[in-house]
Scaffold this motif. Structure first.
Motif, PDB file in Angstrom:
ATOM      1  N   ILE A 160       0.844  -1.202   0.000  1.00 21.04           N
ATOM      2  CA  ILE A 160       0.000   0.000   0.000  1.00 21.04           C
ATOM      3  C   ILE A 160       0.875   1.247   0.000  1.00 21.04           C
ATOM      4  N   ALA A 161       1.991   1.175   0.739  1.00 20.69           N
ATOM      5  CA  ALA A 161       2.932   2.299   0.736  1.00 20.69           C
ATOM      6  C   ALA A 161       3.522   2.491  -0.649  1.00 20.69           C
ATOM      7  N   LEU A 162       3.798   1.395  -1.337  1.00 16.60           N
ATOM      8  CA  LEU A 162       4.344   1.495  -2.688  1.00 16.60           C
ATOM      9  C   LEU A 162       3.340   2.137  -3.625  1.00 16.60           C
ATOM     10  N   LEU A 163       2.080   1.730  -3.504  1.00 20.53           N
ATOM     11  CA  LEU A 163       1.034   2.366  -4.295  1.00 20.53           C
ATOM     12  C   LEU A 163       0.878   3.834  -3.927  1.00 20.53           C
ATOM     13  N   GLY A 164       1.220   4.168  -2.690  1.00 23.34           N
ATOM     14  CA  GLY A 164       1.135   5.546  -2.232  1.00 23.34           C
ATOM     15  C   GLY A 164       2.348   6.362  -2.586  1.00 23.34           C
ATOM     16  N   ALA A 165       3.100   5.925  -3.572  1.00 21.30           N
ATOM     17  CA  ALA A 165       4.266   6.653  -4.095  1.00 21.30           C
ATOM     18  C   ALA A 165       5.352   6.814  -3.047  1.00 21.30           C
ATOM     19  N   SER A 166       5.527   5.799  -2.201  1.00 19.68           N
ATOM     20  CA  SER A 166       6.555   5.854  -1.171  1.00 19.68           C
ATOM     21  C   SER A 166       7.340   4.546  -1.174  1.00 19.68           C
ATOM     22  N   SER A 167       8.295   4.444  -2.088  1.00 15.90           N
ATOM     23  CA  SER A 167       9.090   3.214  -2.176  1.00 15.90           C
ATOM     24  C   SER A 167       9.953   3.012  -0.931  1.00 15.90           C
ATOM     25  N   SER A 168      10.382   4.107  -0.303  1.00 18.98           N
ATOM     26  CA  SER A 168      11.184   3.982   0.912  1.00 18.98           C
ATOM     27  C   SER A 168      10.351   3.408   2.059  1.00 18.98           C
ATOM     28  N   SER A 169       9.100   3.840   2.189  1.00 16.45           N
ATOM     29  CA  SER A 169       8.210   3.276   3.207  1.00 16.45           C
ATOM     30  C   SER A 169       7.916   1.816   2.909  1.00 16.45           C
ATOM     31  N   PHE A 170       7.834   1.468   1.636  1.00 13.22           N
ATOM     32  CA  PHE A 170       7.677   0.070   1.232  1.00 13.22           C
ATOM     33  C   PHE A 170       8.841  -0.767   1.750  1.00 13.22           C
ATOM     34  N   GLN A 171      10.067  -0.290   1.513  1.00  8.90           N
ATOM     35  CA  GLN A 171      11.241  -0.997   1.998  1.00  8.90           C
ATOM     36  C   GLN A 171      11.274  -1.037   3.517  1.00  8.90           C
ATOM     37  N   LEU A 172      10.947   0.080   4.146  1.00 10.74           N
ATOM     38  CA  LEU A 172      10.959   0.170   5.609  1.00 10.74           C
ATOM     39  C   LEU A 172      10.009  -0.842   6.227  1.00 10.74           C
ATOM     40  N   CYS A 173       8.796  -0.931   5.698  1.00  6.15           N
ATOM     41  CA  CYS A 173       7.813  -1.871   6.245  1.00  6.15           C
ATOM     42  C   CYS A 173       8.244  -3.321   6.034  1.00  6.15           C
ATOM     43  N   LYS A 220      -1.748   9.136  -1.638  1.00  3.32           N
ATOM     44  CA  LYS A 220      -2.043   8.297  -2.793  1.00  3.32           C
ATOM     45  C   LYS A 220      -2.316   6.847  -2.386  1.00  3.32           C
ATOM     46  N   ALA A 221      -2.630   6.626  -1.111  1.00  5.76           N
ATOM     47  CA  ALA A 221      -2.887   5.268  -0.641  1.00  5.76           C
ATOM     48  C   ALA A 221      -4.202   4.746  -1.233  1.00  5.76           C
ATOM     49  N   ASP A 222      -4.223   3.455  -1.532  1.00  6.24           N
ATOM     50  CA  ASP A 222      -5.406   2.815  -2.099  1.00  6.24           C
ATOM     51  C   ASP A 222      -6.430   2.596  -0.985  1.00  6.24           C
ATOM     52  N   VAL A 272      -4.887  -6.715  -3.886  1.00  2.70           N
ATOM     53  CA  VAL A 272      -5.465  -5.469  -4.388  1.00  2.70           C
ATOM     54  C   VAL A 272      -4.368  -4.576  -4.959  1.00  2.70           C
ATOM     55  N   ALA A 273      -3.258  -4.458  -4.210  1.00  3.49           N
ATOM     56  CA  ALA A 273      -2.154  -3.627  -4.674  1.00  3.49           C
ATOM     57  C   ALA A 273      -1.549  -4.174  -5.960  1.00  3.49           C
ATOM     58  N   PHE A 274      -1.393  -5.489  -6.022  1.00  2.00           N
ATOM     59  CA  PHE A 274      -0.793  -6.115  -7.205  1.00  2.00           C
ATOM     60  C   PHE A 274      -1.665  -5.897  -8.439  1.00  2.00           C
ATOM     61  N   ASP A 276      -3.751  -3.500  -8.869  1.00  3.12           N
ATOM     62  CA  ASP A 276      -3.752  -2.073  -9.202  1.00  3.12           C
ATOM     63  C   ASP A 276      -2.481  -1.704  -9.945  1.00  3.12           C
ATOM     64  N   TYR A 277      -1.346  -2.286  -9.529  1.00  5.00           N
ATOM     65  CA  TYR A 277      -0.072  -1.961 -10.154  1.00  5.00           C
ATOM     66  C   TYR A 277       0.107  -2.671 -11.484  1.00  5.00           C
ATOM     67  N   GLY A 278      -0.461  -3.891 -11.568  1.00  4.11           N
ATOM     68  CA  GLY A 278      -0.300  -4.650 -12.808  1.00  4.11           C
ATOM     69  C   GLY A 278       1.080  -5.235 -12.950  1.00  4.11           C
ATOM     70  N   SER A 279       1.508  -5.400 -14.165  1.00  2.00           N
ATOM     71  CA  SER A 279       2.788  -6.068 -14.442  1.00  2.00           C
ATOM     72  C   SER A 279       3.992  -5.252 -13.996  1.00  2.00           C
ATOM     73  N   SER A 280       3.795  -3.960 -13.687  1.00  2.00           N
ATOM     74  CA  SER A 280       4.921  -3.119 -13.288  1.00  2.00           C
ATOM     75  C   SER A 280       5.188  -3.201 -11.799  1.00  2.00           C
ATOM     76  N   PHE A 281       4.407  -4.025 -11.056  1.00  2.00           N
ATOM     77  CA  PHE A 281       4.643  -4.131  -9.620  1.00  2.00           C
ATOM     78  C   PHE A 281       6.057  -4.673  -9.381  1.00  2.00           C
ATOM     79  N   PRO A 282       6.895  -3.977  -8.604  1.00  2.00           N
ATOM     80  CA  PRO A 282       8.313  -4.331  -8.497  1.00  2.00           C
ATOM     81  C   PRO A 282       8.593  -5.450  -7.514  1.00  2.00           C
ATOM     82  N   VAL A 283       8.311  -6.690  -7.911  1.00  2.00           N
ATOM     83  CA  VAL A 283       8.624  -7.849  -7.075  1.00  2.00           C
ATOM     84  C   VAL A 283       9.505  -8.804  -7.868  1.00  2.00           C
TER      85      VAL A 283
END
Length: 283
Positions: A160-173, A220-222, A272-274, A276-283
């Motif tokens: 959800i943080a990644l969808l919210g335009a916060s890649s650093s919060s994504f990594q932090l979580c 920008k959180a979903d 839900v996040a996946f 929403d992001y589609g194939s560009s989800f960075p996993v």
């Protein structure tokens, strides 16, 4: 962040492994030698370490900006919670319930003059999350259950943080979740972990403050993913009834059921996040 890999994904996985391993070793050492009360410091320490790995800095004081404020919300929350645990245990639950409101107004202060209702809503939601996690009986088994739910919350909020335009919060979580699982696994069978003031105000309160930065600052959180993730603190309340229905009485299966009830909505939030992001989800 530590860069053991040749790509961002490999570096993240390497850091996750380091967090889990260090958490496991520290938790094992405290279980073998040391008072159980000190285990209360492990989760907030993991969150501070994850912050440093994600942002590669310790913010200057006084902090400027929501992300920098989060570090001190965690640090001061840990100190206040640990001190209250010793000096004023009867006031601890009240302090823990007030922390999300204080964090929302502190982190979301730039929104107060624009959309104060958003800050009030975030404060109320944070207090509800804190109350649901802390509800019920206290004891070593219950403390491990709480720690497991916090770890799952961090893991579920990461996409959800990644969808919210916060890649650093994504990594932090993600890093925090890895550290938490490393800390908790040693206590899965014979719990000796203390989820006290430092864990509640420093770790869970800090995680709520991280969510506030995504909700109030990037904005920008979903909302659908957030609503699904909220069930992580609701469904575990049904674990006792579920265990009675299934005839489960041993500690480890009871813990497993409790955490699984949190994992299911976290996995749904990731889905839900996946999608929403589609194939560009960075996993």
């Amino acid at each position: 962040m530590l860069g053991f890999g040749n790509s961002p994904q490999e570096a993240l996985v390497s850091s996750l492994l380091v967090m889990a391993l260090v958490g496991f070793l520290a938790s094992s050492l405290m279980r073998w030698r040391g008072p159980a009360r000190l285990t209360d410091l492990l989760m907030p320490a993991a969150l501070l370490a994850a912050y440093w790995l994600a942002y590669n800095k310790v913010p200057t004081f006084p902090p400027v900006g929501a992300v920098n404020k989060v570090f001190y919300v965690i640090a001061f929350g840990t100190a206040i919670g640990f001190a209250a645990e010793i000096a004023a245990p009867r006031a601890l639950r009240l302090l823990a319930l007030l922390q999300p409101a204080a964090a929302a107004f502190y982190v979301g202060s730039p929104r107060l003059g624009i959309a104060s209702w958003e800050v009030v809503l975030a404060a109320a939601a944070g207090m509800a999350v804190m109350g649901m996690v802390l509800r019920g009986a206290t004891g070593a088994e219950d403390d491990v259950k709480r720690g497991g739910v916090v770890a799952v919350l961090a893991l579920g909020f990461a996409p959800i943080a990644l969808l919210g335009a916060s890649s650093s919060s994504f990594q932090l979580c993600l890093l925090f979740a890895g550290g938490c699982f490393g800390i908790m696994v040693i206590h899965a069978v014979k719990p000796a972990y203390r989820f006290g003031g430092a864990s509640a105000i420093g770790a869970l309160g800090g995680l709520i403050a991280i969510a506030d930065t995504v909700l109030l600052i990037t904005r920008k959180a979903d909302p659908i993913a957030l609503a699904v993730l909220a069930l992580c603190v609701v469904l575990p309340a049904l674990s006792e009834r579920t265990c009675r229905t299934l005839g489960v009485s041993l500690p480890f299966p009871r813990l497993f059921v409790h955490v699984i009830l949190a994992v299911v909505p976290a996995a749904a939030a990731f889905a839900v996040a996946f999608l929403d992001y589609g194939s560009s989800f960075p996993v």
